[in-house]
Design a protein around this motif. Structure first.
Motif, PDB file in Angstrom:
ATOM      1  N   HIS A 165      42.268  32.935  33.727  1.00 34.34           N
ATOM      2  CA  HIS A 165      42.214  31.328  33.172  1.00 34.34           C
ATOM      3  C   HIS A 165      41.477  30.730  34.272  1.00 34.34           C
ATOM      4  CE1 HIS A 165      42.601  27.504  31.389  1.00 34.34           C
ATOM      5  NE2 HIS A 165      43.507  27.147  32.362  1.00 34.34           N
ATOM      6  N   LEU A 166      42.542  30.826  35.549  1.00 37.40           N
ATOM      7  CA  LEU A 166      42.208  30.095  36.775  1.00 37.40           C
ATOM      8  C   LEU A 166      40.964  30.729  37.500  1.00 37.40           C
ATOM      9  CD1 LEU A 166      45.902  29.872  38.048  1.00 37.40           C
ATOM     10  CD2 LEU A 166      44.595  27.966  37.656  1.00 37.40           C
ATOM     11  N   ALA A 167      40.819  31.527  37.446  1.00 37.88           N
ATOM     12  CA  ALA A 167      39.499  32.270  38.169  1.00 37.88           C
ATOM     13  C   ALA A 167      38.085  31.625  37.303  1.00 37.88           C
ATOM     14  CB  ALA A 167      39.615  33.807  38.311  1.00 37.88           C
ATOM     15  N   LEU A 168      38.353  31.831  36.040  1.00 39.18           N
ATOM     16  CA  LEU A 168      37.183  31.265  35.397  1.00 39.18           C
ATOM     17  C   LEU A 168      36.985  29.737  35.823  1.00 39.18           C
ATOM     18  CD1 LEU A 168      37.544  33.146  32.143  1.00 39.18           C
ATOM     19  CD2 LEU A 168      35.627  33.344  33.659  1.00 39.18           C
ATOM     20  N   ARG A 169      37.743  29.087  35.614  1.00 34.98           N
ATOM     21  CA  ARG A 169      37.792  27.804  35.873  1.00 34.98           C
ATOM     22  C   ARG A 169      37.087  27.414  37.154  1.00 34.98           C
ATOM     23  NH1 ARG A 169      38.935  22.741  32.989  1.00 34.98           N
ATOM     24  NH2 ARG A 169      39.258  20.968  34.767  1.00 34.98           N
ATOM     25  N   ILE A 170      37.675  28.199  38.166  1.00 38.23           N
ATOM     26  CA  ILE A 170      36.652  27.996  39.460  1.00 38.23           C
ATOM     27  C   ILE A 170      35.537  28.416  39.377  1.00 38.23           C
ATOM     28  CG2 ILE A 170      36.892  28.912  41.837  1.00 38.23           C
ATOM     29  CD1 ILE A 170      39.706  29.056  41.692  1.00 38.23           C
ATOM     30  N   LEU A 171      35.057  29.514  38.619  1.00 35.41           N
ATOM     31  CA  LEU A 171      33.789  29.900  38.674  1.00 35.41           C
ATOM     32  C   LEU A 171      32.910  29.026  37.911  1.00 35.41           C
ATOM     33  CD1 LEU A 171      32.654  32.813  39.545  1.00 35.41           C
ATOM     34  CD2 LEU A 171      32.916  33.669  37.243  1.00 35.41           C
ATOM     35  N   ARG A 172      33.340  28.286  37.048  1.00 36.45           N
ATOM     36  CA  ARG A 172      32.579  27.527  36.048  1.00 36.45           C
ATOM     37  C   ARG A 172      32.570  26.238  36.611  1.00 36.45           C
ATOM     38  NH1 ARG A 172      35.300  29.945  30.657  1.00 36.45           N
ATOM     39  NH2 ARG A 172      33.587  31.092  30.077  1.00 36.45           N
ATOM     40  N   CYS A 173      33.397  25.581  37.239  1.00 44.09           N
ATOM     41  CA  CYS A 173      33.473  24.066  37.402  1.00 44.09           C
ATOM     42  C   CYS A 173      33.602  23.632  38.925  1.00 44.09           C
ATOM     43  CB  CYS A 173      35.058  23.552  36.840  1.00 44.09           C
ATOM     44  SG  CYS A 173      35.067  23.933  35.153  1.00 44.09           S
ATOM     45  N   THR A 201      27.752  28.240  44.345  1.00 43.66           N
ATOM     46  CA  THR A 201      28.074  29.103  42.992  1.00 43.66           C
ATOM     47  C   THR A 201      28.484  30.608  43.680  1.00 43.66           C
ATOM     48  OG1 THR A 201      26.303  28.294  41.624  1.00 43.66           O
ATOM     49  CG2 THR A 201      26.785  30.516  41.649  1.00 43.66           C
ATOM     50  N   GLN A 202      27.823  31.002  45.173  1.00 41.06           N
ATOM     51  CA  GLN A 202      28.347  32.193  45.625  1.00 41.06           C
ATOM     52  C   GLN A 202      29.625  32.092  46.202  1.00 41.06           C
ATOM     53  OE1 GLN A 202      26.368  33.164  49.303  1.00 41.06           O
ATOM     54  NE2 GLN A 202      26.185  35.377  48.538  1.00 41.06           N
ATOM     55  N   LEU A 203      29.871  30.919  46.578  1.00 42.83           N
ATOM     56  CA  LEU A 203      31.439  30.537  47.123  1.00 42.83           C
ATOM     57  C   LEU A 203      32.358  30.733  46.147  1.00 42.83           C
ATOM     58  CD1 LEU A 203      32.001  27.985  50.043  1.00 42.83           C
ATOM     59  CD2 LEU A 203      33.611  28.127  48.149  1.00 42.83           C
ATOM     60  N   ALA A 204      31.848  29.772  45.115  1.00 42.43           N
ATOM     61  CA  ALA A 204      33.007  29.953  43.798  1.00 42.43           C
ATOM     62  C   ALA A 204      33.344  31.428  43.387  1.00 42.43           C
ATOM     63  CB  ALA A 204      32.305  28.916  42.784  1.00 42.43           C
ATOM     64  N   ALA A 205      32.192  32.429  43.323  1.00 39.04           N
ATOM     65  CA  ALA A 205      32.341  33.533  42.652  1.00 39.04           C
ATOM     66  C   ALA A 205      33.263  34.232  43.872  1.00 39.04           C
ATOM     67  CB  ALA A 205      31.040  34.281  42.796  1.00 39.04           C
ATOM     68  N   TYR A 206      33.301  34.231  45.034  1.00 44.00           N
ATOM     69  CA  TYR A 206      34.124  34.892  45.955  1.00 44.00           C
ATOM     70  C   TYR A 206      35.471  34.440  45.904  1.00 44.00           C
ATOM     71  CZ  TYR A 206      30.059  37.301  48.339  1.00 44.00           C
ATOM     72  OH  TYR A 206      28.978  37.992  48.524  1.00 44.00           O
ATOM     73  N   ALA A 207      35.531  33.086  45.644  1.00 47.72           N
ATOM     74  CA  ALA A 207      36.831  32.325  45.506  1.00 47.72           C
ATOM     75  C   ALA A 207      37.772  32.877  44.246  1.00 47.72           C
ATOM     76  CB  ALA A 207      36.799  30.996  45.744  1.00 47.72           C
ATOM     77  N   ALA A 208      36.773  33.109  43.050  1.00 47.54           N
ATOM     78  CA  ALA A 208      37.509  33.325  41.949  1.00 47.54           C
ATOM     79  C   ALA A 208      38.152  34.939  42.022  1.00 47.54           C
ATOM     80  CB  ALA A 208      36.412  33.323  40.598  1.00 47.54           C
ATOM     81  N   VAL A 209      37.445  35.708  42.586  1.00 48.22           N
ATOM     82  CA  VAL A 209      37.773  37.279  43.018  1.00 48.22           C
ATOM     83  C   VAL A 209      38.846  37.064  43.645  1.00 48.22           C
ATOM     84  CG1 VAL A 209      37.096  39.201  43.722  1.00 48.22           C
ATOM     85  CG2 VAL A 209      35.535  38.163  42.514  1.00 48.22           C
ATOM     86  N   ASN A 210      39.000  36.385  44.813  1.00 47.21           N
ATOM     87  CA  ASN A 210      40.102  36.180  45.631  1.00 47.21           C
ATOM     88  C   ASN A 210      41.157  35.756  45.000  1.00 47.21           C
ATOM     89  OD1 ASN A 210      40.864  36.896  48.709  1.00 47.21           O
ATOM     90  ND2 ASN A 210      41.408  34.768  48.570  1.00 47.21           N
ATOM     91  N   VAL A 211      41.190  34.970  44.194  1.00 47.36           N
ATOM     92  CA  VAL A 211      42.387  34.445  43.392  1.00 47.36           C
ATOM     93  C   VAL A 211      43.087  35.447  42.530  1.00 47.36           C
ATOM     94  CG1 VAL A 211      42.867  32.775  41.556  1.00 47.36           C
ATOM     95  CG2 VAL A 211      41.854  31.981  43.612  1.00 47.36           C
ATOM     96  N   ILE A 212      42.205  36.078  41.728  1.00 45.96           N
ATOM     97  CA  ILE A 212      42.620  37.259  40.866  1.00 45.96           C
ATOM     98  C   ILE A 212      43.480  38.209  41.938  1.00 45.96           C
ATOM     99  CG2 ILE A 212      42.139  39.112  39.543  1.00 45.96           C
ATOM    100  CD1 ILE A 212      39.914  37.472  38.428  1.00 45.96           C
ATOM    101  N   ASN A 213      42.845  38.766  43.052  1.00 44.26           N
ATOM    102  CA  ASN A 213      43.629  39.688  44.058  1.00 44.26           C
ATOM    103  C   ASN A 213      44.656  39.184  44.334  1.00 44.26           C
ATOM    104  OD1 ASN A 213      41.328  41.372  43.701  1.00 44.26           O
ATOM    105  ND2 ASN A 213      40.275  40.474  45.537  1.00 44.26           N
ATOM    106  N   ASP A 214      44.721  37.796  44.977  1.00 43.48           N
ATOM    107  CA  ASP A 214      46.067  37.468  45.496  1.00 43.48           C
ATOM    108  C   ASP A 214      47.137  37.373  44.407  1.00 43.48           C
ATOM    109  OD1 ASP A 214      45.231  37.424  48.013  1.00 43.48           O
ATOM    110  OD2 ASP A 214      44.760  35.081  48.172  1.00 43.48           O
ATOM    111  N   LEU A 215      46.874  36.957  43.172  1.00 39.45           N
ATOM    112  CA  LEU A 215      47.830  36.668  42.203  1.00 39.45           C
ATOM    113  C   LEU A 215      48.409  38.071  41.857  1.00 39.45           C
ATOM    114  CD1 LEU A 215      46.467  33.925  40.113  1.00 39.45           C
ATOM    115  CD2 LEU A 215      48.561  33.926  41.467  1.00 39.45           C
TER     116      LEU A 215
END
Length: 396
Positions: A386-394, A357-371
């Motif tokens: 949309h993409l960040a939420l998908r990563i966060l949830r799934c 879960t922690q890893l997914a949260a950091y990944a979601a934030v990074n995706v938003i930053n990079d885009l």
């Protein structure tokens, strides 16, 4: 192998070793915070010996950035020969990329923040290598998902790689194996995300660099002028006089508002922190449902990152150059913000696996930053959230 060939091989190996060491040092302390002697000492050689392999520090940076991007591309291209169907080959490519990123965690973000110190031709080479990597993943993805067009496949490939690269943006502890499994899950979640049928909504135009109200205070004008300069050139390559000139203020007057460049940088950081905190509090006010809360959090952060791209980029890249007391205070604020992401993600995912879960949260934030930093209209804030939420949830 002939003697001369063996010598060339040893030299290439030493260059690769020096570049990998330098990449980690540059990412940890910034390009200007590292000397050639320190790189040599970390490699166990004398200072003068480093000149047998590189003429200067910029050449090491160029080699390190391009070498890593090419190593990632090689992972994907070699996986094309993997036995099995298209999905198995893509999985093999992702596994290879993930292993490389986990192994080189300390130097992964080199391409994003430190490569601005390269000469123009070397920046072009690095960008070309990164585009090649994204293209290789996108081509493999289209074989798995033939309904995707080239643009959608490239977007999802970029997001998957951003999710994997997020491992270098934090210091959360995990075994290599656990990190690899979690990052692979993040990547596959991104690649299998259905994109909205409607075209992406264009993001808000970023706040114009250096623009402030006509009657803004001189302090505000200096802050507005500093942000784009700090983003494009970095803290060490911009002088207070240049910032003053960009704001229409003569050099000596600048110091009436800020004691020095570090003080000005801290003011930029406090401004970004305050804006993000206000947006976050407003988004989460009176929201009890975790699913709605995480949607609002992602939407608020995405709006901030897209609308204030220069400010967000400085916030993400220049913290090493803050005065020590400010650096500690601002890092605490940054960690507190990320903890909210992790806590809400745990509620949404029912905390099925705390580390994942922690890893997914950091990944979601990074995706938003990079885009947001890419500034592409092919992926506006609606797609980013949309993409960040998908990563966060799934991603589990």
């Amino acid at each position: 192998m002939t003697s001369s060939a063996a010598t060339r091989r040893r030299s290439a190996d030493r260059r690769a070793q020096l570049a990998a060491i330098a990449a980690e040092l540059f990412c940890e302390r910034g390009y200007h915070g590292v000397g050639l002697g320190e790189i040599a000492a970390s490699a166990g050689i004398s200072g003068p010996a480093i000149y047998r392999h590189f003429p200067n520090k910029q050449a090491i940076l160029a080699h390190a950035a391009q070498d890593f991007a090419l190593a990632l591309t090689d992972c994907v291209e070699r996986a094309a020969e993997h036995p099995g169907d298209s999905r198995e080959r893509l999985t093999a490519a992702l596994e290879s990329v993930v292993r490389l990123v986990v192994r080189r965690r300390g130097g992964v973000r080199l391409y994003q923040w430190e490569y601005r110190h390269l000469a123009a031709e070397h920046r072009t080479e690095v960008r070309r290598a990164i585009r090649s990597l994204i293209g290789a993943v996108a081509r493999s993805l289209r074989q798995v998902r033939p309904e995707l067009d080239d643009g959608a496949a490239a977007l999802l490939a970029s997001v998957a790689l951003s999710g994997i690269a997020s491992w270098s943006t934090h210091r959360a502890a995990a075994t290599d194996r656990a990190a690899e499994r979690g990052l692979l899950a993040v990547a596959w979640t991104a690649l299998t995300t259905p994109l909205p049928a409607s075209p992406p909504v264009p993001g808000p135009e970023p706040v114009a660099a250096g623009s402030v109200a006509v009657h803004a205070s001189r302090r505000e004008k200096l802050l507005a002028a500093a942000v784009p300069l700090l983003r494009t050139r970095g803290f060490h390559d911009v002088s207070m006089e240049e910032i003053g000139a960009a704001a229409g203020i003569n050099g000596s007057s600048v110091y009436r508002h800020f004691s020095g460049k570090g003080d000005l940088l801290a003011a930029v950081y406090y401004r970004a922190t305050e804006r993000l905190a206000a947006l976050t509090e407003h988004a989460l006010r009176d929201v009890a449902d975790p699913d709605l809360a995480v949607e609002r959090l992602a939407s608020a952060y995405t709006s901030f990152a897209f609308e204030h791209r220069d400010l967000a980029a400085v916030y993400l890249s220049e913290y090493r150059n803050l005065p020590t007391p400010d650096r500690h205070a601002l890092r605490r604020a940054q960690r507190d913000h990320l903890r909210r992401w992790v806590a809400l993600a745990a509620e949404v995912r029912r905390d099925r696996h705390a580390g994942r879960t922690q890893l997914a949260a950091y990944a979601a934030v990074n995706v938003i930053n990079d885009l947001a930093m890419a500034g592409t209209r092919a992926a506006g804030p609606e797609h980013a959230a949309h993409l960040a939420l998908r990563i966060l949830r799934c991603a589990d």
